[in-house]
Design a protein around this motif. Structure first.
Motif, short mmCIF file in Angstrom:
data_model
loop_
_atom_site.label_atom_id
_atom_site.label_comp_id
_atom_site.label_asym_id
_atom_site.label_seq_id
_atom_site.Cartn_x
_atom_site.Cartn_y
_atom_site.Cartn_z
N LEU A 56 -2.23 4.73 -14.43
CA LEU A 56 -2.90 4.98 -13.17
C LEU A 56 -2.23 6.14 -12.44
N ASN A 57 -3.07 7.07 -11.98
CA ASN A 57 -2.56 8.20 -11.19
C ASN A 57 -2.87 7.90 -9.72
N VAL A 58 -1.84 7.65 -8.94
CA VAL A 58 -2.01 7.33 -7.52
C VAL A 58 -1.93 8.65 -6.77
N ASP A 59 -3.11 9.09 -6.28
CA ASP A 59 -3.23 10.46 -5.77
C ASP A 59 -3.24 10.50 -4.24
N CYS A 60 -2.97 11.68 -3.69
CA CYS A 60 -2.97 11.92 -2.23
C CYS A 60 -1.94 11.04 -1.54
N CYS A 61 -0.78 10.85 -2.16
CA CYS A 61 0.27 10.06 -1.50
C CYS A 61 1.48 10.96 -1.22
N GLU A 62 2.48 10.41 -0.59
CA GLU A 62 3.72 11.15 -0.33
C GLU A 62 4.84 10.46 -1.12
N PRO A 63 5.13 10.97 -2.34
CA PRO A 63 6.12 10.28 -3.18
C PRO A 63 7.48 10.10 -2.51
N LYS A 64 7.84 10.99 -1.59
CA LYS A 64 9.16 10.87 -0.92
C LYS A 64 9.28 9.56 -0.15
N HIS A 65 8.14 9.02 0.28
CA HIS A 65 8.17 7.77 1.05
C HIS A 65 8.22 6.53 0.16
N LEU A 66 8.21 6.75 -1.17
CA LEU A 66 8.07 5.62 -2.09
C LEU A 66 9.33 5.41 -2.93
N GLY A 67 10.43 6.02 -2.51
CA GLY A 67 11.65 6.04 -3.33
C GLY A 67 12.13 4.68 -3.78
N GLY A 75 4.74 13.62 -9.00
CA GLY A 75 4.28 14.98 -8.72
C GLY A 75 4.46 15.27 -7.24
N ALA A 76 3.87 16.39 -6.78
CA ALA A 76 4.05 16.78 -5.38
C ALA A 76 3.34 15.79 -4.46
N ASP A 77 2.11 15.40 -4.81
CA ASP A 77 1.37 14.48 -3.95
C ASP A 77 0.72 13.37 -4.76
N HIS A 78 1.29 13.07 -5.90
CA HIS A 78 0.76 11.95 -6.69
C HIS A 78 1.88 11.32 -7.51
N VAL A 79 1.65 10.08 -7.91
CA VAL A 79 2.61 9.37 -8.76
C VAL A 79 1.80 8.71 -9.88
N ARG A 80 2.23 8.95 -11.13
CA ARG A 80 1.54 8.31 -12.25
C ARG A 80 2.38 7.14 -12.72
N VAL A 81 1.73 6.01 -12.90
CA VAL A 81 2.45 4.82 -13.35
C VAL A 81 1.85 4.38 -14.69
N ARG A 82 2.72 4.10 -15.66
CA ARG A 82 2.26 3.72 -17.00
C ARG A 82 3.09 2.57 -17.53
N LEU A 113 10.64 1.78 -3.97
CA LEU A 113 9.71 1.08 -4.86
C LEU A 113 9.73 1.71 -6.25
N ILE A 114 9.72 3.05 -6.28
CA ILE A 114 9.70 3.73 -7.58
C ILE A 114 10.95 3.37 -8.38
N SER A 115 12.13 3.36 -7.75
CA SER A 115 13.31 3.02 -8.56
C SER A 115 13.27 1.57 -9.01
N LYS A 116 12.71 0.69 -8.18
CA LYS A 116 12.63 -0.72 -8.59
C LYS A 116 11.66 -0.87 -9.79
N LEU A 117 10.54 -0.16 -9.73
CA LEU A 117 9.58 -0.25 -10.85
C LEU A 117 10.22 0.30 -12.13
N GLU A 118 11.00 1.37 -12.00
CA GLU A 118 11.66 1.92 -13.18
C GLU A 118 12.65 0.91 -13.76
N GLN A 119 13.33 0.20 -12.85
CA GLN A 119 14.26 -0.85 -13.31
C GLN A 119 13.51 -1.94 -14.08
N CYS A 120 12.25 -2.17 -13.71
CA CYS A 120 11.42 -3.19 -14.39
C CYS A 120 10.88 -2.67 -15.72
#
Ligand code: UD1
Length: 426
Positions: free
Chosen positions: A253-264, A280-287, A266-273
């Motif tokens: 899933l590509n989560v578009d039009c977001c601000e990845p800097k505000h998701l730090g 990306g600059a304004d999107h985050v892809r989760v696989r 959560l992103i590290s926790k998901l990576e730990q999982c």
């Protein structure tokens, strides 16, 4: 009351777009009270809380035009005359964030009457810090018939140290300080991106603010603010909910039009999982990165893991191999989703502020009840991986804060539909 019917089993695939942040939009709309000029806000999400805030402002005499369907969801607010500076109980009881009008009202009109917010499903949620801050700025506050009345000829700058970090408390007093006489120094402020977003609007309106986004904010009061145009930040909690949706369903899933800097956090926790993330600059892809692994989590003020993502993360933890411990530090009673997840087959025990989740357990469909905004999102996520058709009741909680939730999820392959009440009531 509407219900959702969700059939689990589909991995979410494709691109999903994030709307503007409800929790930025609410204080920014309240900030329009501070000026008689027009304030134009873009990227206002089409959610029920915004409609409630519109009602609140118009009941005081403001003109509010919610521009849904127009480019940028552009909203015009003009508080030329505030004939009735009262936040009535009928409105406040449905949305606690109504207390955000307290500071701007008293700063602009010298008087504010705001119904005391009642209890709430996720804890007591007092507003004592809003009150003591305004008192420190010279307001006289009295209470009668369930209302707070604040009066001051002109607020005065003060040195305010928050006993506890509060997001709307910081926002409320920040707005009040913009029109106060002299300097206000705030310490132990909330650092949430919503505070920074509000400060950016206030600065565009002519306020003198330094340090928003840090624990110390300094405001030089001015005598008047003017109109401005401002674009609301993307909603980091909506974005986070979609990231978990991608991860829990093993999708791409590509989560578009977001601000990845505000998701730090959560992103590290998901990576730990074990989830794969590309930022990306304004999107985050989760696989999917194979089996999900358990990882402990503790909610904290920003930049820590947000309490508003705790329930959704717990749904994910039920699908992770191993034992996860989740500690809720911000609100004392924010485990309302747990009983419903257990009814769907999760293995969760609670001791005080900590929930222990043993996974992975297969989830089964059931009839479940939404208890608050983020708990509702958690149950939808669980339903997306449950066996069979889950029926979620009371989705009005979800409608308070997620824009076109089911349409967006359907667009990336989820089987979810809204079912109206047989009597057609919402
Ligand atoms: C805001 C968010 C909400 C989020 C929360 C925490 C909005 C509209 N809502 O809520 O989605 O879950 O931040 O990130 O932005 N407290 C006091 N006295 C006060 C104020 C707060 O004791 O006067 C306590 C609360 O009970 C809670 C903690 O402080 O335990 C944090 O609450 P706070 O940050 O104020 O939450 P809200 O601003 O209501």
């Amino acid at each position: 009351m509407d219900k959702f019917v969700v059939r689990g089993g589909n991995p979410l695939l494709g691109t999903i777009k994030v709307s503007g942040a409800k929790n930025s939009a609410l204080p920014c709309m309240a900030a329009a009270i501070l000026t008689e000029d027009e304030v134009i806000l873009e990227n206002i999400p089409q959610v029920h809380d915004i409609e409630t805030e519109r009602k609140l402002l118009t009941s005081m005499g403001a003109e509010v035009e919610l521009g849904y369907g127009r480019a940028q969801h552009r909203t015009h607010i003009k508080c030329a005359i505030l004939s009735d500076p009262v936040a009535k109980y009928e409105i406040v009881k449905t949305m606690r964030a109504s207390s955000l009008v307290l500071g701007p009202l008293i700063a602009r009109t010298g008087i504010a009457r705001v119904a005391m917010p009642g209890g709430c499903a996720i804890g007591g949620r007092p507003i004592d810090l809003h009150i003591s801050g305004l008192e420190a700025m010279g307001a006289t506050i009295t209470q009668d018939h369930g209302y707070l009345e604040a009066r001051a000829d002109r607020l005065k700058g003060a040195h305010i140290v928050f006993d506890k970090i509060t997001v709307t408390g910081t926002e409320d007093l920040l707005m009040a300080a913009t029109l106060a006489e002299g300097e206000t120094l705030f310490e132990n402020c909330a650092r949430e991106p919503e505070v920074t977003d509000l400060a950016a609007l206030l600065i565009a309106m002519g306020a003198k603010i330094e340090g928003a986004g840090t624990a110390t904010i300094r405001v030089q009061g001015v005598t008047r603010l003017h109109g401005a145009r401002h674009r609301i930040n993307p909603d980091r909690i909506e974005a986070g909910t979609f990231l978990v949706a991608g991860a829990i369903t093993g999708g791409d899933l590509n989560v578009d039009c977001c601000e990845p800097k505000h998701l730090g956090a959560l992103i590290s926790k998901l990576e730990q999982c074990g989830v794969k993330i590309d930022v990306g600059a304004d999107h985050v892809r989760v696989r999917s990165g194979g089996e999900l692994k358990a990882a402990d989590m503790t909610t904290e003020e920003y930049p820590g893991f947000p309490t508003d993502m705790q329930a959704q993360y717990m749904a994910l933890a039920t699908q992770a191999e191993g034992t996860s411990s989740i500690t809720e530090n911000i609100f004392e009673n924010r485990f309302m989703h747990v009983q419903e997840l257990i009814r769907m087959g999760a293995n969760i025990t609670i001791s005080g502020r900590t929930a222990t989740i043993r996974g992975k357990t297969p989830l089964q469909s059931a009839a479940v009840m939404c208890s608050d905004l983020r708990a509702s999102a958690s149950l939808v996520l669980a339903a997306l991986v449950a066996d069979g058709e889950t029926i979620l009741d009371r989705v009005y909680h979800l409608d308070r804060g997620y824009e076109h939730f089911e349409e967006k999820l359907r667009g990336v392959g989820a089987q979810i539909r809204r079912m109206g009440d047989v009597f057609g009531k919402k």
